[in-house]
Design a protein around this motif. Sequence first.
Motif, short mmCIF file in Angstrom:
data_model
loop_
_atom_site.label_atom_id
_atom_site.label_comp_id
_atom_site.label_asym_id
_atom_site.label_seq_id
_atom_site.Cartn_x
_atom_site.Cartn_y
_atom_site.Cartn_z
N ALA A 58 0.85 -1.20 -0.09
CA ALA A 58 0.09 -0.02 0.01
C ALA A 58 0.85 1.31 -0.02
O ALA A 58 0.79 2.12 -0.67
CB ALA A 58 -0.93 -0.05 1.24
N PRO A 59 1.94 1.13 0.83
CA PRO A 59 2.65 2.56 0.69
C PRO A 59 3.52 2.85 -0.51
O PRO A 59 3.55 4.04 -1.05
CB PRO A 59 3.79 2.42 1.95
CG PRO A 59 3.05 1.49 2.90
CD PRO A 59 2.08 0.43 1.99
N LEU A 60 3.84 1.80 -1.15
CA LEU A 60 4.46 1.85 -2.38
C LEU A 60 3.39 2.40 -3.44
O LEU A 60 3.78 3.14 -4.42
CB LEU A 60 4.81 0.37 -2.90
CG LEU A 60 5.41 0.44 -4.33
CD1 LEU A 60 6.78 1.17 -4.45
CD2 LEU A 60 5.75 -1.16 -4.78
N LEU A 61 2.27 1.86 -3.47
CA LEU A 61 1.16 2.50 -4.30
C LEU A 61 0.67 3.90 -4.19
O LEU A 61 0.22 4.52 -5.04
CB LEU A 61 -0.17 1.62 -4.57
CG LEU A 61 0.55 0.07 -5.04
CD1 LEU A 61 -0.94 -0.96 -4.94
CD2 LEU A 61 0.93 0.21 -6.43
N LEU A 62 0.71 4.26 -2.62
CA LEU A 62 0.06 5.29 -2.11
C LEU A 62 1.07 6.44 -2.02
O LEU A 62 0.52 7.54 -1.49
CB LEU A 62 -0.65 5.08 -0.97
CG LEU A 62 -2.01 4.32 -1.24
CD1 LEU A 62 -2.69 4.09 0.13
CD2 LEU A 62 -2.92 5.01 -1.93
N ALA A 63 2.32 6.30 -2.40
CA ALA A 63 3.36 7.46 -1.99
C ALA A 63 2.94 8.61 -2.51
O ALA A 63 2.88 9.59 -2.12
CB ALA A 63 4.51 7.06 -2.32
N LEU A 64 2.74 9.01 -3.84
CA LEU A 64 2.65 9.84 -4.54
C LEU A 64 1.14 10.54 -4.34
O LEU A 64 1.01 11.75 -3.90
CB LEU A 64 2.64 9.90 -6.10
CG LEU A 64 4.10 9.82 -6.73
CD1 LEU A 64 4.18 9.36 -8.17
CD2 LEU A 64 5.09 10.90 -6.15
N PRO A 65 0.02 9.80 -4.17
CA PRO A 65 -1.17 10.36 -4.15
C PRO A 65 -1.22 10.83 -2.32
O PRO A 65 -1.82 11.91 -1.98
CB PRO A 65 -2.09 9.02 -3.93
CG PRO A 65 -1.51 8.34 -4.99
CD PRO A 65 0.00 8.35 -4.80
N ALA A 66 -0.55 10.02 -1.63
CA ALA A 66 -0.68 10.68 -0.25
C ALA A 66 0.07 11.88 -0.17
O ALA A 66 -0.06 12.90 0.90
CB ALA A 66 0.25 9.54 0.71
N GLY A 67 1.21 12.08 -0.79
CA GLY A 67 2.03 13.41 -0.73
C GLY A 67 1.23 14.54 -1.43
O GLY A 67 1.07 15.85 -0.84
N HIS A 68 0.31 14.31 -2.45
CA HIS A 68 -0.58 15.22 -2.94
C HIS A 68 -1.71 15.56 -2.04
O HIS A 68 -1.89 16.84 -1.75
CB HIS A 68 -1.16 14.82 -4.50
CG HIS A 68 -0.10 14.75 -5.41
ND1 HIS A 68 0.50 15.66 -5.90
CD2 HIS A 68 0.37 13.50 -6.13
CE1 HIS A 68 1.35 15.48 -6.78
NE2 HIS A 68 1.14 14.28 -7.11
N ALA A 69 -2.21 14.65 -1.57
CA ALA A 69 -3.23 14.85 -0.37
C ALA A 69 -2.52 15.78 1.06
O ALA A 69 -3.30 16.62 1.30
CB ALA A 69 -3.91 13.44 0.05
N ALA A 70 -1.49 15.25 1.48
CA ALA A 70 -0.72 16.46 2.33
C ALA A 70 -0.77 17.68 1.86
O ALA A 70 -0.94 18.74 2.78
CB ALA A 70 0.56 15.75 2.80
N ASP A 71 -0.12 17.74 0.61
CA ASP A 71 -0.14 19.14 0.13
C ASP A 71 -1.37 19.99 -0.12
O ASP A 71 -1.69 21.18 0.31
CB ASP A 71 0.50 19.24 -1.36
CG ASP A 71 2.13 18.88 -1.27
OD1 ASP A 71 2.52 19.00 -0.12
OD2 ASP A 71 2.46 18.37 -2.18
N ARG A 72 -2.56 19.15 -0.49
CA ARG A 72 -3.72 20.05 -0.74
C ARG A 72 -4.57 20.06 0.57
O ARG A 72 -5.18 21.05 0.61
CB ARG A 72 -4.64 18.73 -1.48
CG ARG A 72 -5.80 19.30 -2.08
CD ARG A 72 -6.65 18.57 -2.86
NE ARG A 72 -7.94 19.10 -3.25
CZ ARG A 72 -8.73 18.63 -4.39
NH1 ARG A 72 -8.39 17.44 -4.92
NH2 ARG A 72 -9.89 19.18 -4.60
#
Length: 126
Positions: A58-72
């Motif tokens: 899950a972290p491998l697949l969610l790394a970029l989306p989680a970063g975008h969510a943190a920014d947003r």
Amino acid sequence: MAGSEARGRRYTAAVLLAHSVGTQVVTFVLRPTMSYRAIELDVPAAWLGLLGASFAIAPLLLALPAGHAADRYGERRMAVAGALLFTAAAVAFLAFGHTVPGLVAAGNLLGTVLWCSGSGSGWGSR
């Protein structure tokens, strides 16, 4: 005014530290327990490898989306989401830990929790 601001920063730092330490302690207990529970269920060695890898999928697949969510949405909201998902992961281990697919799903959820919590690791700095 400066005294109350300093107290607020100390409180924020204490909450962040408690969140981080609690997350790490429970994770370091649940990850090995997952493997021991799988051994109790007579899981073949190949499945033990899958079980260990499930934590990182899950972290491998969610790394970029989680970063975008943190920014947003902000790091503080990500830390709160991580804490809520952490509770869900603990419940998943209790409810579904008696089966191998349940252990894999709970392991994935736990990996997601750590990623969400890690995305919010700087929330006291803003």
